[in-house]
Design a protein around this motif. Structure first.
Motif, PDB file in Angstrom:
ATOM      1  N   PRO A 214       0.843  -1.208   0.000  1.00 52.55           N
ATOM      2  CA  PRO A 214       0.000   0.000   0.000  1.00 52.55           C
ATOM      3  C   PRO A 214       0.873   1.251   0.000  1.00 52.55           C
ATOM      4  CG  PRO A 214      -0.746  -1.561   1.658  1.00 52.55           C
ATOM      5  CD  PRO A 214       0.565  -2.065   1.149  1.00 52.55           C
ATOM      6  N   GLY A 215       0.474   2.236  -0.762  1.00 50.23           N
ATOM      7  CA  GLY A 215       1.203   3.496  -0.813  1.00 50.23           C
ATOM      8  C   GLY A 215       2.462   3.427  -1.649  1.00 50.23           C
TER       9      GLY A 215
ATOM     10  N   GLN B  92       0.714  -0.261  -5.366  1.00 52.67           N
ATOM     11  CA  GLN B  92      -0.654  -0.774  -5.356  1.00 52.67           C
ATOM     12  C   GLN B  92      -1.513   0.084  -6.281  1.00 52.67           C
ATOM     13  OE1 GLN B  92      -2.846  -0.632  -1.573  1.00 52.67           O
ATOM     14  NE2 GLN B  92      -2.834  -2.862  -1.684  1.00 52.67           N
ATOM     15  N   THR B  93      -2.138  -0.576  -7.244  1.00 51.43           N
ATOM     16  CA  THR B  93      -3.039   0.175  -8.112  1.00 51.43           C
ATOM     17  C   THR B  93      -4.416   0.221  -7.460  1.00 51.43           C
ATOM     18  OG1 THR B  93      -3.759  -1.781  -9.295  1.00 51.43           O
ATOM     19  CG2 THR B  93      -1.823  -0.635 -10.178  1.00 51.43           C
ATOM     20  N   LEU B  94      -5.304   0.989  -8.065  1.00 53.04           N
ATOM     21  CA  LEU B  94      -6.649   1.146  -7.529  1.00 53.04           C
ATOM     22  C   LEU B  94      -7.364  -0.205  -7.456  1.00 53.04           C
ATOM     23  CD1 LEU B  94      -8.327   3.427  -6.476  1.00 53.04           C
ATOM     24  CD2 LEU B  94      -9.101   3.908  -8.798  1.00 53.04           C
ATOM     25  N   THR B  95      -7.210  -0.990  -8.501  1.00 53.21           N
ATOM     26  CA  THR B  95      -7.842  -2.305  -8.534  1.00 53.21           C
ATOM     27  C   THR B  95      -7.280  -3.205  -7.427  1.00 53.21           C
ATOM     28  OG1 THR B  95      -8.093  -2.060 -10.908  1.00 53.21           O
ATOM     29  CG2 THR B  95      -8.390  -4.270 -10.030  1.00 53.21           C
ATOM     30  N   LEU B  96      -5.966  -3.145  -7.232  1.00 54.65           N
ATOM     31  CA  LEU B  96      -5.347  -3.943  -6.160  1.00 54.65           C
ATOM     32  C   LEU B  96      -5.806  -3.457  -4.794  1.00 54.65           C
ATOM     33  CD1 LEU B  96      -1.660  -4.396  -7.409  1.00 54.65           C
ATOM     34  CD2 LEU B  96      -3.601  -5.966  -7.629  1.00 54.65           C
ATOM     35  N   LEU B  97      -6.007  -2.139  -4.672  1.00 58.81           N
ATOM     36  CA  LEU B  97      -6.455  -1.570  -3.397  1.00 58.81           C
ATOM     37  C   LEU B  97      -7.828  -2.114  -3.003  1.00 58.81           C
ATOM     38  CD1 LEU B  97      -5.890   0.685  -1.161  1.00 58.81           C
ATOM     39  CD2 LEU B  97      -7.408   2.121  -2.538  1.00 58.81           C
ATOM     40  N   VAL B  98      -8.721  -2.173  -3.996  1.00 59.99           N
ATOM     41  CA  VAL B  98     -10.064  -2.705  -3.726  1.00 59.99           C
ATOM     42  C   VAL B  98      -9.938  -4.108  -3.140  1.00 59.99           C
ATOM     43  CG1 VAL B  98     -12.227  -3.468  -4.786  1.00 59.99           C
ATOM     44  CG2 VAL B  98     -11.136  -1.344  -5.554  1.00 59.99           C
ATOM     45  N   HIS B  99      -9.128  -4.922  -3.802  1.00 56.70           N
ATOM     46  CA  HIS B  99      -8.944  -6.298  -3.379  1.00 56.70           C
ATOM     47  C   HIS B  99      -8.332  -6.361  -1.971  1.00 56.70           C
ATOM     48  CE1 HIS B  99      -6.551 -10.116  -3.266  1.00 56.70           C
ATOM     49  NE2 HIS B  99      -7.734 -10.594  -3.630  1.00 56.70           N
ATOM     50  N   ALA B 100      -7.281  -5.565  -1.732  1.00 56.59           N
ATOM     51  CA  ALA B 100      -6.570  -5.599  -0.452  1.00 56.59           C
ATOM     52  C   ALA B 100      -7.482  -5.166   0.695  1.00 56.59           C
ATOM     53  CB  ALA B 100      -5.336  -4.707  -0.510  1.00 56.59           C
TER      54      ALA B 100
ATOM     55  N   ILE C 211     -10.197  -8.123   1.161  1.00 54.46           N
ATOM     56  CA  ILE C 211      -9.737  -9.435   1.598  1.00 54.46           C
ATOM     57  C   ILE C 211      -8.812  -9.339   2.823  1.00 54.46           C
ATOM     58  CG2 ILE C 211      -8.440 -11.515   0.910  1.00 54.46           C
ATOM     59  CD1 ILE C 211     -11.064 -11.260  -0.563  1.00 54.46           C
ATOM     60  N   ASP C 212      -7.812  -8.438   2.727  1.00 51.39           N
ATOM     61  CA  ASP C 212      -6.800  -8.397   3.778  1.00 51.39           C
ATOM     62  C   ASP C 212      -7.198  -7.533   4.964  1.00 51.39           C
ATOM     63  OD1 ASP C 212      -5.418  -9.882   1.929  1.00 51.39           O
ATOM     64  OD2 ASP C 212      -4.323  -8.143   1.140  1.00 51.39           O
ATOM     65  N   ASP C 213      -7.754  -6.337   4.652  1.00 54.45           N
ATOM     66  CA  ASP C 213      -8.036  -5.397   5.742  1.00 54.45           C
ATOM     67  C   ASP C 213      -9.440  -5.560   6.324  1.00 54.45           C
ATOM     68  OD1 ASP C 213      -5.695  -4.601   4.671  1.00 54.45           O
ATOM     69  OD2 ASP C 213      -6.410  -2.698   3.861  1.00 54.45           O
ATOM     70  N   HIS C 214     -10.264  -6.336   5.667  1.00 53.36           N
ATOM     71  CA  HIS C 214     -11.673  -6.457   6.051  1.00 53.36           C
ATOM     72  C   HIS C 214     -12.327  -5.097   6.169  1.00 53.36           C
ATOM     73  CE1 HIS C 214     -10.917 -10.665   6.460  1.00 53.36           C
ATOM     74  NE2 HIS C 214      -9.928 -10.406   7.307  1.00 53.36           N
ATOM     75  N   ASN C 215     -11.822  -4.135   5.358  1.00 55.69           N
ATOM     76  CA  ASN C 215     -12.412  -2.804   5.310  1.00 55.69           C
ATOM     77  C   ASN C 215     -13.377  -2.774   4.131  1.00 55.69           C
ATOM     78  OD1 ASN C 215     -13.051  -0.144   5.006  1.00 55.69           O
ATOM     79  ND2 ASN C 215     -10.946   0.585   4.688  1.00 55.69           N
ATOM     80  N   VAL C 216     -14.563  -3.374   4.353  1.00 59.48           N
ATOM     81  CA  VAL C 216     -15.510  -3.542   3.255  1.00 59.48           C
ATOM     82  C   VAL C 216     -15.959  -2.195   2.704  1.00 59.48           C
ATOM     83  CG1 VAL C 216     -17.730  -4.507   2.602  1.00 59.48           C
ATOM     84  CG2 VAL C 216     -16.266  -5.718   4.214  1.00 59.48           C
ATOM     85  N   PHE C 217     -16.231  -1.259   3.590  1.00 56.37           N
ATOM     86  CA  PHE C 217     -16.706   0.042   3.134  1.00 56.37           C
ATOM     87  C   PHE C 217     -15.638   0.742   2.278  1.00 56.37           C
ATOM     88  CE2 PHE C 217     -17.277   4.650   3.898  1.00 56.37           C
ATOM     89  CZ  PHE C 217     -18.438   4.781   3.137  1.00 56.37           C
ATOM     90  N   GLY C 218     -14.376   0.653   2.720  1.00 55.96           N
ATOM     91  CA  GLY C 218     -13.270   1.241   1.959  1.00 55.96           C
ATOM     92  C   GLY C 218     -13.172   0.627   0.571  1.00 55.96           C
TER      93      GLY C 218
END
Lengths: 318, 268
Positions: free
Chosen positions: B217-218, B221-229, B232-239
């Motif tokens: 991250p930062g 990481q592209t926008l598409t990868l950010l959505v996935h991360a 799946i990884d952060d469990h930040n569904v809203f983000g």
């Protein structure tokens, strides 16, 4: 003068030109006439530098042009399907060659207006090619080719995509234009009437070779072989000789050397009358006489008449 | 073919229903989830450092990939449409390869080639990092977007033929003058359509980029990868929803341009 010297060209296994030589007189309008696939367009494209010959030379006004690119040949080329620059106005199309040569703007505008007047498109400057008819597009293409003052004008079936009426008009117009502009012109056509009606000289092509070159009349009267004779006009066969239908004399009485025949059909085509006959050998012959002659003979089907070749343009049939 | 009114209506309903359930409902749900807590919450999620970096990263990749694809695409399309050379058939097939190869495989093959133990591993040891950084992500994106410009431009070149180019040559235009003044204006809408497709695909590429990016991250990481991360990884569904909405917005712009260009292309 354009001189084509022993030019051959093959596309894969297909022989397009086989050792072709031809001289084109300065200031003349010469037609390359032949059936499709005879090699006439390839020859024109080689003269224009759009194709390179496998062997032989092209000499334009004394300079060997064989390896000169089209940009430097000082030619004007007109294509069958106009090749109009679709995204440019008529003005920009005609100005193209001058703009490329970085001529001053006022001079270009003046020349374009002058040319559009010559080709009868004055006032069409701001139109796009899609807003013109086929005939107008081809006249625009001609103005575009003439704008750079070419030493040679090459026309590849220029009227082939137009309907019959426009085609006749345009070819007469082209002849008048040529009489004014006098640029050495080479025109490719498969239409013998077009070639006969506007060309000073005709080169007849068949099977990758030039069969005969000469004035239209000369070719018509003295064809060197059956192909040229057949391509330039109608041919009948009379007792082993090829003869023009209008050169068959019909007599009501037997004459020395004449062949006896029976009239099977008489077809009136206005001034001309076509007579279908059958020789005693069973061979069918078609003759063409005038209405006056037909009236004098009082000819009708079932009559017995005598035929003989009257003109001197006959050939041995193969 | 004559179709009865009832059949026509039911066919239409079926098609629309299919589109609705499969496309509109999922996308609508994301939009709903994104904005259900108000604009402020959405804004907070898309302006985090990781989010801004991801947006920048995606746009940077697009900015590098598009010009390269335009140049390569034009050269290849012209070669394919105008040239007669040995290996032309092979080139045709190679251009289509990225359509056939799974993006993940592309990523793995790039690692085999550029990774520390790969053919060009020396570069990584010398401090020039390709894999797990921007160059690798660009290479992966170029690979998957390679056919778009070629495949949009080549048929246009065939359609316009070479008459106009030959006419320009006989009028004295040199090759590059003919290209700028005749060829390029004639293929402009096809080219633009190819570019838009390239942009859309470059923004959305996931598999190939994921494998070679390192996904930091930062950083990489592209926008598409950010959505996935985030999902799946952060469990930040809203983000994840918020980032998806930004991605969707960019895609909609691309789609809008595509529709306009497609119409222009058909008119031309």
């Amino acid at each position: 003068m354009i001189s084509v010297q022993g030019v051959s060209k093959q596309f894969g296994d297909y022989v397009a030109l086989d050792d072709v030589s031809l001289e084109i007189r300065d200031g003349s309008l010469t037609a390359l006439l032949g059936p499709s696939g005879s090699g006439k367009s390839t020859l024109l494209r080689i003269i224009g530098g759009l194709e390179t010959p496998d062997s032989g030379r092209i000499v334009i006004h004394g300079d060997d042009a064989t390896n000169v690119p089209p940009q430097k040949r000082e030619i004007g080329f007109v294509f069958q399907h106009y090749a109009a620059f679709k995204h440019m106005t008529v003005r920009d199309n005609v100005a193209f060659g001058l703009t490329i040569r970085r001529q001053p703007k006022e001079k270009v505008a003046e020349r374009v207006d002058e040319l559009l007047k010559i080709v009868g498109l004055a006032g069409y400057q701001k139109r796009y090619p899609s807003q013109l008819s086929g005939g107008q597009r081809q006249r625009m293409a001609l103005a575009r080719a003439l704008a750079v003052e070419p030493r040679v004008l090459l026309l590849d079936e220029p009227f082939g995509a137009l309907d019959a009426k426009v085609r006749t008009e345009l070819r007469e117009w082209l002849r008048r234009l040529h009489d004014e502009v006098h640029v050495t012109t080479l025109l490719v056509t498969h239409d013998q009437e077009e070639a006969m009606s506007i060309a000073d000289d005709i080169a007849v092509m068949d099977n990758a070779r030039i069969e005969q070159v000469g004035h239209p009349r000369e070719l018509y009267d003295n064809p060197s072989n059956p192909f040229v004779m057949g391509f330039l006009g109608e041919v009948s066969q009379l007792a082993g000789r090829l003869v023009r239908p209008h050169d068959i004399a019909i007599a009501a009485e037997s004459v020395a050397g004449a062949h006896e025949a029976m009239v099977s059909r008489v077809i009136h085509l206005g001034f001309e009358v076509r007579v279908e006959l059958m020789l005693t050998s069973g061979e069918a012959v078609s003759a063409q006489i005038t209405r006056t002659e037909a009236d004098e003979l009082e000819i009708g089907s079932g009559d017995i008449v005598w035929l003989r070749a009257a003109g001197n343009s006959t050939l041995e049939a193969i | 073919m004559v179709i009865s009114r009832a059949t026509r209506l039911s066919l239409r309903t079926l098609a629309l229903g299919y589109l609705f359930v499969l496309v509109m409902v999922p996308l609508g749900l994301i939009l709903f989830r994104t904005f259900e807590n108000g604009l402020g919450a959405f804004w907070d999620q898309v302006t985090t450092p990781a989010s801004i970096s991801a947006i920048q990263m995606s746009l940077l990749i697009v900015a590098i990939v598009v010009p390269l694809n335009v140049v390569f695409g034009l050269v290849t399309a012209i070669a394919l449409a105008r040239g007669r050379f040995p290996g032309r058939g092979l080139l045709q097939a190679v251009v289509d390869l990225p359509f056939a190869v799974s993006p993940v495989v592309v990523g793995v093959s790039l690692i085999l080639l550029w990774g520390v133990r790969g053919w060009f591993g020396g570069l990584a040891e010398a401090g020039i990092q390709i894999i797990f950084s921007l160059p690798g992500m660009v290479l992966a994106t170029i690979f998957v977007t390679l056919p778009f410009v070629v495949r949009e431009v080549e048929p246009v070149l065939h359609e316009i033929g070479d008459d106009q180019e030959e006419a320009a040559a006989t009028l004295g235009a040199k090759r590059w003058q003919t290209f700028w003044r005749i060829t390029l204006p004639s293929i402009r809408w096809g080219l633009a359509y190819g570019v838009v497709l390239t942009v859309a695909r470059a923004l959305g590429e996931f598999g190939a980029v994921l494998v070679v990016s390192g996904n930091v991250p930062g950083e990489s990481q592209t926008l598409t990868l950010l959505v996935h991360a985030r999902y799946i990884d952060d469990h930040n569904v809203f983000g994840a929803y918020a980032a998806s909405t930004v991605l969707m917005f960019l895609a909609l712009v691309a789609l809008f341009l595509m529709t306009i260009l497609n119409r222009k292309r058909e008119d031309a």
